[in-house]
Design an enzyme around this catalytic site. Structure first.
Site, PDB file in Angstrom:
ATOM      1  N   ARG A  52      13.794  40.486  29.586  1.00 13.69           N
ATOM      2  CA  ARG A  52      13.321  41.314  28.466  1.00 13.69           C
ATOM      3  C   ARG A  52      11.891  41.763  28.687  1.00 13.69           C
ATOM      4  NH1 ARG A  52      15.865  37.817  23.480  1.00 13.69           N
ATOM      5  NH2 ARG A  52      17.938  38.730  23.617  1.00 13.69           N
ATOM      6  N   GLU A  87      22.051  41.339  34.170  1.00 13.94           N
ATOM      7  CA  GLU A  87      23.321  41.653  33.503  1.00 13.94           C
ATOM      8  C   GLU A  87      24.519  41.127  34.299  1.00 13.94           C
ATOM      9  OE1 GLU A  87      23.902  42.606  30.538  1.00 13.94           O
ATOM     10  OE2 GLU A  87      21.827  43.006  29.995  1.00 13.94           O
ATOM     11  N   GLY A  98      28.723  30.556  40.409  1.00 14.94           N
ATOM     12  CA  GLY A  98      30.162  30.778  40.214  1.00 14.94           C
ATOM     13  C   GLY A  98      30.529  32.255  40.072  1.00 14.94           C
ATOM     14  N   TYR A  99      31.826  32.502  39.920  1.00 10.88           N
ATOM     15  CA  TYR A  99      32.346  33.877  39.808  1.00 10.88           C
ATOM     16  C   TYR A  99      31.713  34.775  40.891  1.00 10.88           C
ATOM     17  CZ  TYR A  99      34.039  32.282  35.270  1.00 10.88           C
ATOM     18  OH  TYR A  99      34.658  31.580  34.267  1.00 10.88           O
ATOM     19  N   TYR A 138      30.154  48.007  28.947  1.00  9.32           N
ATOM     20  CA  TYR A 138      29.033  47.246  28.388  1.00  9.32           C
ATOM     21  C   TYR A 138      27.833  47.260  29.346  1.00  9.32           C
ATOM     22  CZ  TYR A 138      25.664  43.702  27.785  1.00  9.32           C
ATOM     23  OH  TYR A 138      24.445  43.096  27.730  1.00  9.32           O
ATOM     24  N   ASP A 152      28.437  43.923  23.763  1.00  9.35           N
ATOM     25  CA  ASP A 152      29.082  42.811  24.469  1.00  9.35           C
ATOM     26  C   ASP A 152      29.919  42.014  23.454  1.00  9.35           C
ATOM     27  OD1 ASP A 152      27.217  41.409  22.997  1.00  9.35           O
ATOM     28  OD2 ASP A 152      26.539  40.161  24.668  1.00  9.35           O
ATOM     29  N   CYS A 158      25.889  31.085   8.631  1.00  9.69           N
ATOM     30  CA  CYS A 158      25.701  32.122   7.610  1.00  9.69           C
ATOM     31  C   CYS A 158      24.533  31.818   6.679  1.00  9.69           C
ATOM     32  CB  CYS A 158      26.984  32.307   6.815  1.00  9.69           C
ATOM     33  SG  CYS A 158      28.372  32.829   7.838  1.00  9.69           S
ATOM     34  N   CYS A 172      21.493  33.271   8.085  1.00 12.09           N
ATOM     35  CA  CYS A 172      21.646  34.599   8.692  1.00 12.09           C
ATOM     36  C   CYS A 172      20.851  35.679   7.944  1.00 12.09           C
ATOM     37  CB  CYS A 172      23.124  34.974   8.726  1.00 12.09           C
ATOM     38  SG  CYS A 172      23.380  36.582   9.478  1.00 12.09           S
TER      39      CYS A 172
HETATM   40  S1  SF4 Z   1      26.779  38.121  10.448  1.00 10.05           S
HETATM   41 FE1  SF4 Z   1      25.706  36.393   9.519  1.00 10.05          FE
HETATM   42  S2  SF4 Z   1      26.570  36.170   7.477  1.00 10.05           S
HETATM   43 FE2  SF4 Z   1      27.979  37.434   8.693  1.00 10.05          FE
HETATM   44  S3  SF4 Z   1      29.483  36.004   9.546  1.00 10.05           S
HETATM   45 FE3  SF4 Z   1      27.842  36.248  11.061  1.00 10.05          FE
HETATM   46  S4  SF4 Z   1      26.413  34.572  10.621  1.00 10.05           S
HETATM   47 FE4  SF4 Z   1      27.723  34.809   8.830  1.00 10.05          FE
END
Ligand code: SF4
Length: 216
Positions: free
Chosen positions: A31, A43, A87-88, A126, A144, A200, A203
């Site tokens: 990066r 990549e 590998g690969y 990709y 990806d 989640c 997130c």
């Molecule tokens: S994008 Fe975020 S909120 Fe949605 S399923 Fe994935 S981790 Fe959960």
């Protein structure tokens, strides 16, 4: 386009994702560069291999073959040895063939156009998008497995084609922002929205995620 992909939702998703990436992005050597050869090597190595393992092998390979010409001059056996442990090995053979083809057909310059990139050995849609975006800052999608999973969950994409259409609609116009957006999408899939146990609760895009909203 899936019904959950509205312009308002796409705008909110982009804003939240980019803000998160500014603070959560991992500092990875590929990066820090825009050198097409170095991006391409990363990549190829990252196909089917964990980032932690690539971090070990990437600098070693680049010390041995610091540029495309050096790789093109090598023997297949030497390239296989330099790849040893990752590998690969088909990836190493393809990368070597690619280097020779770029020297022969493109005067040693890796093309920036995804269509020309896809003509090279071992380069699928990709990788073509990733090299075009990450090395040349072209505003093209790079979807990806991680990115596709996020798009499927957030926007309810049911097929790879729908995920790609959504990625196209999300794509920022500026190449620099597109670079950040593509990296951020994959980073979210790798660090937060994992296949088996999405986090989640942590997130950054949960307030606009169809999967989260219908399961909470
Ligand atoms: S994008 Fe975020 S909120 Fe949605 S399923 Fe994935 S981790 Fe959960």
């Amino acid at each position: 386009m899936p019904p959950q992909s509205t312009p308002k939702k796409r705008a909110a998703f982009k804003r939240k994702l980019l803000a998160w990436f500014r603070t959560a992005a991992r500092d990875l050597p590929w990066r820090r560069t825009r050198d097409p050869y170095r991006v391409l090597v990363s990549e190829f190595m990252l196909q089917q291999t964990q980032v932690s393992r690539v971090l070990e092998y990437y600098p070693r390979f680049l010390r041995r073959y610091p540029d495309l010409e050096a790789l093109a001059r090598a023997t297949p056996r030497a390239v296989r040895e330099a790849w040893d442990g990752l590998g690969y090995y088909r990836r190493a053979a393809n990368l070597h063939r690619l280097a020779r083809q770029v020297v022969k057909r493109h005067a040693g310059a890796i093309p920036s156009d995804p269509v020309a990139l896809e003509d090279l050995p071992g380069v699928g849609p990709y990788t073509a998008g990733a090299v075009s975006s990450f090395a040349f800052e072209q505003p093209v999608p790079a979807v990806d497995t991680n990115a596709a999973r996020v798009l499927k969950r957030v926007f309810g994409c049911r097929t790879a084609k729908e995920a790609r259409t959504t990625a196209l609609a999300l794509q920022p116009r500026s190449g620099k922002t597109a670079w950040n957006f593509n990296q951020a999408l994959m980073e979210l899939g790798a660090l937060v929205c994992s296949a088996r146990a999405p986090k989640c609760g942590q997130c950054p895009v949960r307030s606009v995620c169809s999967w989260y909203l219908s399961n909470s």
